[in-house]
Design a protein around this motif. Structure first.
Motif, short mmCIF file in Angstrom:
data_model
loop_
_atom_site.label_atom_id
_atom_site.label_comp_id
_atom_site.label_asym_id
_atom_site.label_seq_id
_atom_site.Cartn_x
_atom_site.Cartn_y
_atom_site.Cartn_z
N VAL A 204 0.83 -1.22 0.00
CA VAL A 204 0.00 0.00 0.00
C VAL A 204 0.86 1.26 0.00
O VAL A 204 0.34 2.37 0.06
N ASP A 205 2.20 1.04 -0.04
CA ASP A 205 3.12 2.17 -0.05
C ASP A 205 2.94 3.05 1.20
O ASP A 205 2.85 4.27 1.10
N ALA A 206 2.86 2.40 2.34
CA ALA A 206 2.64 3.12 3.60
C ALA A 206 3.89 3.87 4.02
O ALA A 206 5.01 3.37 3.88
N GLU A 207 3.70 5.07 4.51
CA GLU A 207 4.83 5.87 4.98
C GLU A 207 4.94 5.85 6.49
O GLU A 207 5.97 6.20 7.05
N GLU A 208 3.86 5.48 7.15
CA GLU A 208 3.90 5.43 8.61
C GLU A 208 3.13 4.20 9.09
O GLU A 208 2.05 3.91 8.58
N GLY A 213 -0.47 -3.88 20.69
CA GLY A 213 -0.51 -5.30 21.07
C GLY A 213 -0.22 -5.45 22.55
O GLY A 213 0.28 -4.52 23.18
N ASP A 214 -0.55 -6.62 23.08
CA ASP A 214 -0.43 -6.82 24.53
C ASP A 214 0.48 -7.99 24.92
O ASP A 214 0.87 -8.09 26.07
N SER A 215 0.79 -8.89 23.96
CA SER A 215 1.48 -10.12 24.36
C SER A 215 2.89 -10.18 23.79
O SER A 215 3.27 -9.39 22.94
N LEU A 216 3.64 -11.19 24.25
CA LEU A 216 5.00 -11.40 23.75
C LEU A 216 5.03 -11.55 22.24
O LEU A 216 5.97 -11.11 21.58
N LEU A 217 3.98 -12.16 21.68
CA LEU A 217 3.93 -12.35 20.23
C LEU A 217 3.69 -11.03 19.50
O LEU A 217 3.71 -10.99 18.27
N ASP A 218 3.46 -9.96 20.23
CA ASP A 218 3.30 -8.63 19.62
C ASP A 218 4.59 -7.80 19.71
O ASP A 218 4.63 -6.68 19.20
N THR A 219 5.61 -8.34 20.34
CA THR A 219 6.85 -7.57 20.54
C THR A 219 7.37 -7.02 19.22
O THR A 219 7.63 -5.82 19.09
N ASP A 220 7.52 -7.90 18.23
CA ASP A 220 8.07 -7.46 16.94
C ASP A 220 7.14 -6.49 16.24
O ASP A 220 7.58 -5.58 15.54
N LEU A 221 5.82 -6.67 16.47
CA LEU A 221 4.84 -5.77 15.86
C LEU A 221 5.03 -4.35 16.41
O LEU A 221 4.99 -3.37 15.66
N LEU A 222 5.23 -4.24 17.71
CA LEU A 222 5.43 -2.93 18.33
C LEU A 222 6.76 -2.32 17.87
O LEU A 222 6.85 -1.12 17.62
N LEU A 223 7.79 -3.17 17.75
CA LEU A 223 9.11 -2.67 17.36
C LEU A 223 9.16 -2.24 15.90
O LEU A 223 9.98 -1.40 15.52
N ALA A 224 8.28 -2.80 15.08
CA ALA A 224 8.30 -2.49 13.64
C ALA A 224 7.60 -1.17 13.32
O ALA A 224 7.61 -0.72 12.18
N ALA A 225 6.98 -0.55 14.34
CA ALA A 225 6.13 0.61 14.09
C ALA A 225 6.89 1.92 14.27
O ALA A 225 7.91 2.00 14.95
N ASP A 226 6.35 2.96 13.64
CA ASP A 226 6.83 4.31 13.94
C ASP A 226 6.30 4.75 15.29
O ASP A 226 7.00 5.38 16.08
N ARG A 227 5.02 4.41 15.53
CA ARG A 227 4.41 4.69 16.83
C ARG A 227 3.57 3.49 17.23
O ARG A 227 2.91 2.87 16.38
#
Ligand code: MG
Length: 271
Positions: A204-208, A213-227
């Motif tokens: 989608v050509d996202a810029e941000e 997320g709340d669990s250990l399996l969300d760690t990478d999801l949180l780290l991959a974000a700008d915010r």
């Protein structure tokens, strides 16, 4: 105009079972709830009525909203969030990238190659689980989408030491363990939500990228974000997880779900 991608975990982040509501006010002041999931003819997951309106608003905004869950496609299919159906959804912890409800075969093939190259097989992990789990606390052993395993456990009887040992055994084989309520997940480390989110961001050509997320399996999801945002409850709250760009909310339970949606929309106005 920048394209924002909003990728959020669902269970105990946006939607909550009765056991996870965490309501602390007197019953007479409790928020009205909307049931968003029925299982075996009974209500299972909820959002507050306010959160329902915010979800609808998010779905109609310019942001690309991507439900991002460890649930199997079948389990995800039971959830009916308010708002228009999302174009993209991520299931099986990144194993399936749904585009208009259909799993993308190219993505499946890429995931399969990575797992074959980088970690022990599901069969080996299952055999270990079955061999070492104690029927005293093991209620069910399940395989999700032929990608990972999870156990349903009697949490009060589950020994911490067993979980810790399993975590070490799994790590040596390229797998990871996450305990969420009554479910203990054992997931290949390369099978991540963030990898699938990056793929959607590319398409989608996202810029941000905004995530929650709340669990250990969300760690990478949180780290991959700008915010990113996480609730005041859950595995990550228990370990005091922080990261650059991560806002830790005070709210716990279903109130946190509402607050996360408010944050997503607020970030959209600024973005
Ligand atoms: Mg969750």
């Amino acid at each position: 105009m920048t394209t924002q991608l909003v990728a959020s975990d669902l269970d105990r982040t946006l939607i909550y079972s009765a056991a996870a509501l965490g309501l602390t006010m007197p019953d007479a002041e409790a928020p009205r709830l909307l049931c968003v999931e029925v299982y075996q003819g009974k209500p299972l997951s909820y959002v507050t009525e306010n959160a329902a309106a915010l979800l609808d608003e998010l779905g109609r905004s310019r942001a690309v909203f991507v439900p991002t869950t460890t649930r199997t496609r079948e389990q995800y299919g039971r959830i009916h969030l308010p708002g228009p159906p999302p174009k993209f959804a991520i299931c099986a912890n990144g194993g399936h990238l749904l585009v208009d409800g259909v799993s993308d075969p190219d993505w499946q093939a890429r995931v399969a190659r990575r797992l074959a190259d980088e970690c022990a097989t599901l069969d080996e992990v299952r055999a270990h689980l079955v061999r070492t789990a104690d029927p005293a606390w093991l209620l069910k052993e399940r395989v999700a989408e032929d990608l990972f395993a999870y156990l349903v456990v009697e949490r009060s009887l589950l020994p911490d030491a067993w979980v810790k040992e399993l975590g070490e055994w799994a790590r040596e084989r390229g797998w990871t363990v996450s305990l969420q309520g009554r479910k203990l997940y054992v997931v290949p480390r390369p099978l991540t939500k963030s990898a699938a989110v990056r793929e959607v961001a590319r398409r989608v050509d996202a810029e941000e990228i905004l995530t929650a997320g709340d669990s250990l399996l969300d760690t990478d999801l949180l780290l991959a974000a700008d915010r990113s945002w996480r609730p005041g409850h859950g595995e990550l709250a228990d370990t005091g997880f922080v990261a650059p760009g991560l806002t830790v909310l005070e709210e716990r339970g279903i109130a946190a779900g509402e607050e996360i949606l408010r944050a997503f929309l607020g970030a959209g106005e600024r973005g």
